[in-house]
Motif scaffolding. Sequence first.
Motif, PDB file in Angstrom:
ATOM      1  N   TYR A 193     -14.767  -0.339  -1.789  1.00 44.88           N
ATOM      2  CA  TYR A 193     -13.555  -1.112  -2.060  1.00 44.88           C
ATOM      3  C   TYR A 193     -12.705  -0.470  -3.156  1.00 44.88           C
ATOM      4  N   LEU A 194     -13.350   0.220  -4.099  1.00 45.63           N
ATOM      5  CA  LEU A 194     -12.599   0.914  -5.150  1.00 45.63           C
ATOM      6  C   LEU A 194     -11.768   2.044  -4.549  1.00 45.63           C
ATOM      7  N   ILE A 195     -12.372   2.830  -3.660  1.00 43.12           N
ATOM      8  CA  ILE A 195     -11.645   3.922  -3.021  1.00 43.12           C
ATOM      9  C   ILE A 195     -10.465   3.374  -2.219  1.00 43.12           C
ATOM     10  N   MET A 196     -10.711   2.313  -1.458  1.00 43.02           N
ATOM     11  CA  MET A 196      -9.649   1.703  -0.671  1.00 43.02           C
ATOM     12  C   MET A 196      -8.506   1.239  -1.565  1.00 43.02           C
ATOM     13  N   ALA A 197      -8.834   0.613  -2.692  1.00 41.48           N
ATOM     14  CA  ALA A 197      -7.816   0.056  -3.574  1.00 41.48           C
ATOM     15  C   ALA A 197      -6.886   1.141  -4.113  1.00 41.48           C
ATOM     16  N   ILE A 198      -7.440   2.255  -4.532  1.00 37.13           N
ATOM     17  CA  ILE A 198      -6.632   3.339  -5.108  1.00 37.13           C
ATOM     18  C   ILE A 198      -5.692   3.931  -4.060  1.00 37.13           C
ATOM     19  N   VAL A 199      -6.223   4.194  -2.871  1.00 36.75           N
ATOM     20  CA  VAL A 199      -5.407   4.793  -1.808  1.00 36.75           C
ATOM     21  C   VAL A 199      -4.294   3.845  -1.384  1.00 36.75           C
ATOM     22  N   LEU A 200      -4.639   2.605  -1.126  1.00 36.08           N
ATOM     23  CA  LEU A 200      -3.647   1.661  -0.602  1.00 36.08           C
ATOM     24  C   LEU A 200      -2.562   1.345  -1.622  1.00 36.08           C
ATOM     25  N   SER A 201      -2.934   1.195  -2.892  1.00 36.23           N
ATOM     26  CA  SER A 201      -1.924   0.876  -3.907  1.00 36.23           C
ATOM     27  C   SER A 201      -0.928   2.020  -4.067  1.00 36.23           C
ATOM     28  N   SER A 202      -1.389   3.255  -3.895  1.00 36.08           N
ATOM     29  CA  SER A 202      -0.481   4.407  -3.989  1.00 36.08           C
ATOM     30  C   SER A 202       0.570   4.343  -2.888  1.00 36.08           C
ATOM     31  N   PHE A 203       0.146   3.993  -1.686  1.00 36.41           N
ATOM     32  CA  PHE A 203       1.093   3.908  -0.583  1.00 36.41           C
ATOM     33  C   PHE A 203       2.032   2.712  -0.727  1.00 36.41           C
ATOM     34  N   ILE A 204       1.567   1.628  -1.335  1.00 41.07           N
ATOM     35  CA  ILE A 204       2.451   0.489  -1.594  1.00 41.07           C
ATOM     36  C   ILE A 204       3.633   0.945  -2.451  1.00 41.07           C
ATOM     37  N   ALA A 205       3.340   1.653  -3.538  1.00 39.33           N
ATOM     38  CA  ALA A 205       4.394   2.124  -4.444  1.00 39.33           C
ATOM     39  C   ALA A 205       5.345   3.085  -3.745  1.00 39.33           C
ATOM     40  N   ILE A 206       4.808   3.962  -2.903  1.00 38.34           N
ATOM     41  CA  ILE A 206       5.647   4.933  -2.194  1.00 38.34           C
ATOM     42  C   ILE A 206       6.598   4.234  -1.225  1.00 38.34           C
ATOM     43  N   LEU A 207       6.111   3.293  -0.451  1.00 34.60           N
ATOM     44  CA  LEU A 207       6.937   2.625   0.547  1.00 34.60           C
ATOM     45  C   LEU A 207       7.998   1.723  -0.089  1.00 34.60           C
ATOM     46  N   VAL A 208       7.644   1.058  -1.179  1.00 35.35           N
ATOM     47  CA  VAL A 208       8.632   0.239  -1.899  1.00 35.35           C
ATOM     48  C   VAL A 208       9.786   1.110  -2.390  1.00 35.35           C
ATOM     49  N   SER A 209       9.446   2.223  -3.001  1.00 39.70           N
ATOM     50  CA  SER A 209      10.477   3.126  -3.524  1.00 39.70           C
ATOM     51  C   SER A 209      11.348   3.676  -2.402  1.00 39.70           C
ATOM     52  N   ALA A 210      10.726   4.041  -1.273  1.00 39.39           N
ATOM     53  CA  ALA A 210      11.475   4.584  -0.135  1.00 39.39           C
ATOM     54  C   ALA A 210      12.418   3.549   0.454  1.00 39.39           C
ATOM     55  N   CYS A 211      11.984   2.291   0.525  1.00 40.25           N
ATOM     56  CA  CYS A 211      12.845   1.223   1.048  1.00 40.25           C
ATOM     57  C   CYS A 211      14.067   1.023   0.154  1.00 40.25           C
ATOM     58  N   CYS A 212      13.856   0.954  -1.128  1.00 38.60           N
ATOM     59  CA  CYS A 212      14.978   0.752  -2.055  1.00 38.60           C
ATOM     60  C   CYS A 212      15.976   1.905  -1.977  1.00 38.60           C
ATOM     61  N   PHE A 213      15.457   3.127  -1.881  1.00 37.26           N
ATOM     62  CA  PHE A 213      16.345   4.287  -1.784  1.00 37.26           C
ATOM     63  C   PHE A 213      17.068   4.314  -0.436  1.00 37.26           C
ATOM     64  N   GLY A 214      16.352   4.002   0.640  1.00 38.74           N
ATOM     65  CA  GLY A 214      16.941   4.060   1.971  1.00 38.74           C
ATOM     66  C   GLY A 214      17.999   3.007   2.233  1.00 38.74           C
ATOM     67  N   THR A 215      17.944   1.902   1.505  1.00 38.89           N
ATOM     68  CA  THR A 215      18.920   0.814   1.700  1.00 38.89           C
ATOM     69  C   THR A 215      19.875   0.701   0.511  1.00 38.89           C
ATOM     70  N   ARG A 216      20.018   1.767  -0.242  1.00 36.74           N
ATOM     71  CA  ARG A 216      20.814   1.699  -1.472  1.00 36.74           C
ATOM     72  C   ARG A 216      22.280   1.374  -1.209  1.00 36.74           C
ATOM     73  N   GLN A 217      22.774   1.638   0.026  1.00 37.03           N
ATOM     74  CA  GLN A 217      24.178   1.319   0.316  1.00 37.03           C
ATOM     75  C   GLN A 217      24.435  -0.188   0.322  1.00 37.03           C
ATOM     76  N   PHE A 218      23.363  -0.971   0.426  1.00 32.29           N
ATOM     77  CA  PHE A 218      23.506  -2.425   0.401  1.00 32.29           C
ATOM     78  C   PHE A 218      23.309  -3.001  -0.997  1.00 32.29           C
ATOM     79  N   ALA A 219      22.995  -2.148  -1.959  1.00 27.85           N
ATOM     80  CA  ALA A 219      22.861  -2.591  -3.349  1.00 27.85           C
ATOM     81  C   ALA A 219      24.251  -2.581  -3.989  1.00 27.85           C
ATOM     82  N   ILE A 220      25.033  -3.593  -3.663  1.00 26.93           N
ATOM     83  CA  ILE A 220      26.453  -3.644  -4.042  1.00 26.93           C
ATOM     84  C   ILE A 220      26.629  -4.423  -5.348  1.00 26.93           C
TER      85      ILE A 220
END
Length: 477
Positions: A193-220
């Motif tokens: 479960y420790l290994i799973m937690a580290i891997v999954l949390s890293s991808f959570i941060a990556i996808l959140v950042s990518a979403c915010c950057f990809g939709t930045r034209q709507f951040a008006i």
Amino acid sequence: MSEKRLNLMGIFKYAIGDGAFSITMNGMNNFAMIYLTQILGLKAEWASLSISIAILWDAVTDPIMGHISDNTRTRWGRRHPYVLVGGLLAAVSFVLFWTVPQVLGSTGLMFAAAVVINLMIRTALTIYAVPYTALGFEICPEYEDRARLQGVRFFVNQVTNFVFGALAWRMFFTERLNDSGEMTDGSLIPSNYLIMAIVLSSFIAILVSACCFGTRQFAIDNRDDEIEGNNLKEFWNDFSDIFKDRLAVNVFMFFVVAQFSMMLMSQTQMFTYIFYMKFSALEKTIVHGGGMLAFAFCSLNLSKLVTRFDKKPAGYIGMALAMFGGLGLMVVFRGGLMAPQAGPFNIGGETLHLSMLVFAFLQMCWWGGCGMVVPLASSMIADVAAINEKKTGKTKNASYASVFTFCQKAAGSIGIIICGKILSLSGIVSGAKDQTVDASNNIALMTFISGPIVIAGAMLLLRRYPITRDTIRKLTE
């Protein structure tokens, strides 16, 4: 906000944000009960209570977050700041859940830590998910487009769930030989479960950042917009007005019951995999992943059904497919047509079973049907919010989205308590590597029948939903 129709790539840039939500939420849904009962040794009732408290907190805070987001004025708009901060907080708290309770000695401390960290996760997800959902309502303003966006969104949700949920059985939870030379199920080994937690949390941060950057034209920048009132009185007015909206209540009631059926199935099926069907790690991946891919496929193609039949008929089709899958599992496996490990065969040195393939097909029918219902309900509440905006001139997308999730999570809070009772009444023993035949049979029966019975009630409630594309067209004209 632009009224131009958003292309598929634009929708995917938004939808990857649901991947982050999926990893966090489905990571908890897939493994939290197993972790709490079989790794920490909490009784099923206590494990379900720790999750239920957090879900109820999440439900209560959603409408508050919706009101705050609707009335936020910043350089980056009313949604993006919360999406970024909430998503990164979710990544951090997700790691803590799978690590901190294991280092504590007593059962009481483990339970307390599980509750506190679960509350942290749910608070972070509230900050993230409510503005994120409202953003989706706003970037696709047309009737069919709302179904298209929600379909793509839940497609990404389940593809991500497949990669980090179904494949988790192979990535993190493969069987191992213990010190006595016996094979141990990987989901019963704490260090995994420790290994799973580290891997999954890293991808959570990556996808959140990518979403915010990809939709930045709507951040008006909306700092010059009028604020109608960010106070308790205005919040209560918003909250109560939405519950007075009969169209919204129709959608809430239908989806609460449907969500309850999915909660019962999702929380009990893991125990059925392990103790009744006795799937290997590869078989768990095939079965669990098949359901996720079916959910994703049906979500992605929902807009085609809506275009051809409209939304209510599409909902009937989805729920009928789900009922067929759930009742089919009961007839085949508890009706005596096939034994849990019937028809063994070998592929590439791996032993699989014909019964696993039958189970996978029927479970795909269940989750495929659910894959139509979930995005459909989200698009319906977006329609209701749009109708309210046309009537009142006020934007309340986050408020409608948050009350929708409030109802959903309130149902989930009750559902997880009931799941704990089901496990206890079935005879499942916490911390045991094996269960009695009666306990295994009982949990399988409850897995197979609970979902179809409840979703039949959702089908009856959907009859009350009156909105069609003609309703929207006439209102617009």
